[in-house]
Write a protein that holds these residues in place. Structure first.
Motif, PDB file in Angstrom:
ATOM      1  N   TYR A 122     -27.968 -10.793 -35.050  1.00  0.00           N
ATOM      2  CA  TYR A 122     -27.062 -10.190 -36.026  1.00  0.00           C
ATOM      3  C   TYR A 122     -26.966 -11.059 -37.266  1.00  0.00           C
ATOM      4  N   PRO A 123     -26.618 -10.467 -38.410  1.00  0.00           N
ATOM      5  CA  PRO A 123     -26.533 -11.238 -39.663  1.00  0.00           C
ATOM      6  C   PRO A 123     -25.540 -12.399 -39.550  1.00  0.00           C
ATOM      7  N   ASP A 124     -25.880 -13.491 -40.197  1.00  0.00           N
ATOM      8  CA  ASP A 124     -24.979 -14.643 -40.239  1.00  0.00           C
ATOM      9  C   ASP A 124     -23.691 -14.269 -40.964  1.00  0.00           C
ATOM     10  N   GLY A 125     -22.653 -14.991 -40.647  1.00  0.00           N
ATOM     11  CA  GLY A 125     -21.381 -14.783 -41.340  1.00  0.00           C
ATOM     12  C   GLY A 125     -20.454 -13.883 -40.573  1.00  0.00           C
ATOM     13  N   THR A 126     -20.223 -12.698 -41.110  1.00  0.00           N
ATOM     14  CA  THR A 126     -19.194 -11.821 -40.557  1.00  0.00           C
ATOM     15  C   THR A 126     -19.527 -11.269 -39.174  1.00  0.00           C
ATOM     16  N   MET A 127     -20.768 -11.320 -38.754  1.00  0.00           N
ATOM     17  CA  MET A 127     -21.151 -10.793 -37.434  1.00  0.00           C
ATOM     18  C   MET A 127     -21.264 -11.878 -36.370  1.00  0.00           C
ATOM     19  N   GLN A 128     -20.825 -13.091 -36.684  1.00  0.00           N
ATOM     20  CA  GLN A 128     -20.958 -14.186 -35.719  1.00  0.00           C
ATOM     21  C   GLN A 128     -20.205 -13.915 -34.424  1.00  0.00           C
ATOM     22  N   ALA A 129     -19.046 -13.277 -34.498  1.00  0.00           N
ATOM     23  CA  ALA A 129     -18.270 -12.988 -33.287  1.00  0.00           C
ATOM     24  C   ALA A 129     -19.050 -12.070 -32.343  1.00  0.00           C
ATOM     25  N   VAL A 130     -19.802 -11.134 -32.904  1.00  0.00           N
ATOM     26  CA  VAL A 130     -20.618 -10.244 -32.074  1.00  0.00           C
ATOM     27  C   VAL A 130     -21.756 -11.037 -31.436  1.00  0.00           C
ATOM     28  N   GLU A 131     -22.408 -11.867 -32.230  1.00  0.00           N
ATOM     29  CA  GLU A 131     -23.507 -12.653 -31.675  1.00  0.00           C
ATOM     30  C   GLU A 131     -23.005 -13.588 -30.569  1.00  0.00           C
ATOM     31  N   ASP A 132     -21.826 -14.174 -30.759  1.00  0.00           N
ATOM     32  CA  ASP A 132     -21.249 -15.020 -29.708  1.00  0.00           C
ATOM     33  C   ASP A 132     -21.008 -14.223 -28.430  1.00  0.00           C
ATOM     34  N   LEU A 133     -20.472 -13.009 -28.578  1.00  0.00           N
ATOM     35  CA  LEU A 133     -20.232 -12.143 -27.424  1.00  0.00           C
ATOM     36  C   LEU A 133     -21.544 -11.810 -26.723  1.00  0.00           C
ATOM     37  N   MET A 134     -22.557 -11.463 -27.487  1.00  0.00           N
ATOM     38  CA  MET A 134     -23.851 -11.113 -26.901  1.00  0.00           C
ATOM     39  C   MET A 134     -24.435 -12.296 -26.139  1.00  0.00           C
ATOM     40  N   GLN A 135     -24.365 -13.477 -26.721  1.00  0.00           N
ATOM     41  CA  GLN A 135     -24.911 -14.659 -26.061  1.00  0.00           C
ATOM     42  C   GLN A 135     -24.139 -14.989 -24.788  1.00  0.00           C
ATOM     43  N   GLN A 136     -22.839 -14.777 -24.812  1.00  0.00           N
ATOM     44  CA  GLN A 136     -22.026 -15.015 -23.620  1.00  0.00           C
ATOM     45  C   GLN A 136     -22.420 -14.052 -22.495  1.00  0.00           C
ATOM     46  N   ILE A 137     -22.598 -12.783 -22.836  1.00  0.00           N
ATOM     47  CA  ILE A 137     -22.988 -11.785 -21.836  1.00  0.00           C
ATOM     48  C   ILE A 137     -24.373 -12.102 -21.283  1.00  0.00           C
ATOM     49  N   VAL A 138     -25.319 -12.397 -22.159  1.00  0.00           N
ATOM     50  CA  VAL A 138     -26.686 -12.704 -21.707  1.00  0.00           C
ATOM     51  C   VAL A 138     -26.706 -13.964 -20.862  1.00  0.00           C
ATOM     52  N   ALA A 139     -25.955 -14.978 -21.254  1.00  0.00           N
ATOM     53  CA  ALA A 139     -25.918 -16.220 -20.469  1.00  0.00           C
ATOM     54  C   ALA A 139     -25.443 -15.944 -19.047  1.00  0.00           C
ATOM     55  N   GLU A 140     -24.419 -15.111 -18.933  1.00  0.00           N
ATOM     56  CA  GLU A 140     -23.932 -14.756 -17.599  1.00  0.00           C
ATOM     57  C   GLU A 140     -24.991 -13.969 -16.831  1.00  0.00           C
ATOM     58  N   ALA A 141     -25.641 -13.044 -17.501  1.00  0.00           N
ATOM     59  CA  ALA A 141     -26.634 -12.197 -16.839  1.00  0.00           C
ATOM     60  C   ALA A 141     -27.837 -12.983 -16.341  1.00  0.00           C
ATOM     61  N   ILE A 142     -28.290 -13.953 -17.125  1.00  0.00           N
ATOM     62  CA  ILE A 142     -29.478 -14.700 -16.708  1.00  0.00           C
ATOM     63  C   ILE A 142     -29.128 -15.891 -15.834  1.00  0.00           C
ATOM     64  N   GLY A 143     -27.810 -16.121 -15.651  1.00  0.00           N
ATOM     65  CA  GLY A 143     -27.383 -17.163 -14.727  1.00  0.00           C
ATOM     66  C   GLY A 143     -27.359 -18.562 -15.296  1.00  0.00           C
ATOM     67  N   SER A 144     -27.093 -18.677 -16.607  1.00  0.00           N
ATOM     68  CA  SER A 144     -27.014 -20.046 -17.157  1.00  0.00           C
ATOM     69  C   SER A 144     -25.600 -20.442 -17.442  1.00  0.00           C
TER      70      SER A 144
END
Length: 144
Positions: A122-144
């Motif tokens: 996602y674009p830097d700046g205003t979409m950082q909260a979405v990117e953080d959410l996505m990374q949190q979900i993926v981290a949980e899914a892949i088991g890290s």
């Protein structure tokens, strides 16, 4: 700090690779079915509702001959589409045009190289909260 630690954990587990369309991709150690279950569970575990699952791999395999192609792009590929009222409000209050990024999607694909989980960058700046959410979900899914 939490975001930094999460990013570091993902990075240590498997380095993100930017590919066509600038997507973060992570190898999944398991089957396609295990990966889709893990992604679905991680999304729902955040208190989110999956609006739609796009079975893009099935569609491409089913329609290949109809469009004159015999190439198999994916063995399997699904995209989980969802939204977060909290995060969406946060990013759209900063810039209402962030609506163009909603709903958010996490994909699971299987090809000759294995199973991959990922999401767009996602674009830097205003979409950082979405990117953080996505990374949190993926981290949980892949088991890290």
């Amino acid at each position: 700090m939490k975001s930094f630690l999460l990013s570091a954990a993902i990075g240590l587990a498997s380095p993100a690779v930017l590919t066509a369309g600038d997507a973060f991709t992570y190898p999944f150690d398991g089957t396609f079915d295990d990966a889709t279950f893990a992604v679905e569970s991680a999304i729902v575990g955040q208190g989110l509702v999956i609006d739609y699952v796009s079975h893009v791999g099935e569609m491409l395999n089913r329609t290949g001959a109809d469009v004159g192609s015999d190439a198999m792009i994916f063995k399997n590929a699904d995209i989980f589409l969802f939204c977060s009222a909290v995060v969406s409000r946060q990013v759209m209050e900063k810039d209402p045009m962030n609506i163009t990024h909603c709903p958010y999607g996490i994909f699971v694909l299987e090809n000759d190289e294995g199973v991959i989980v990922g999401h767009k960058d996602y674009p830097d700046g205003t979409m950082q909260a979405v990117e953080d959410l996505m990374q949190q979900i993926v981290a949980e899914a892949i088991g890290s």
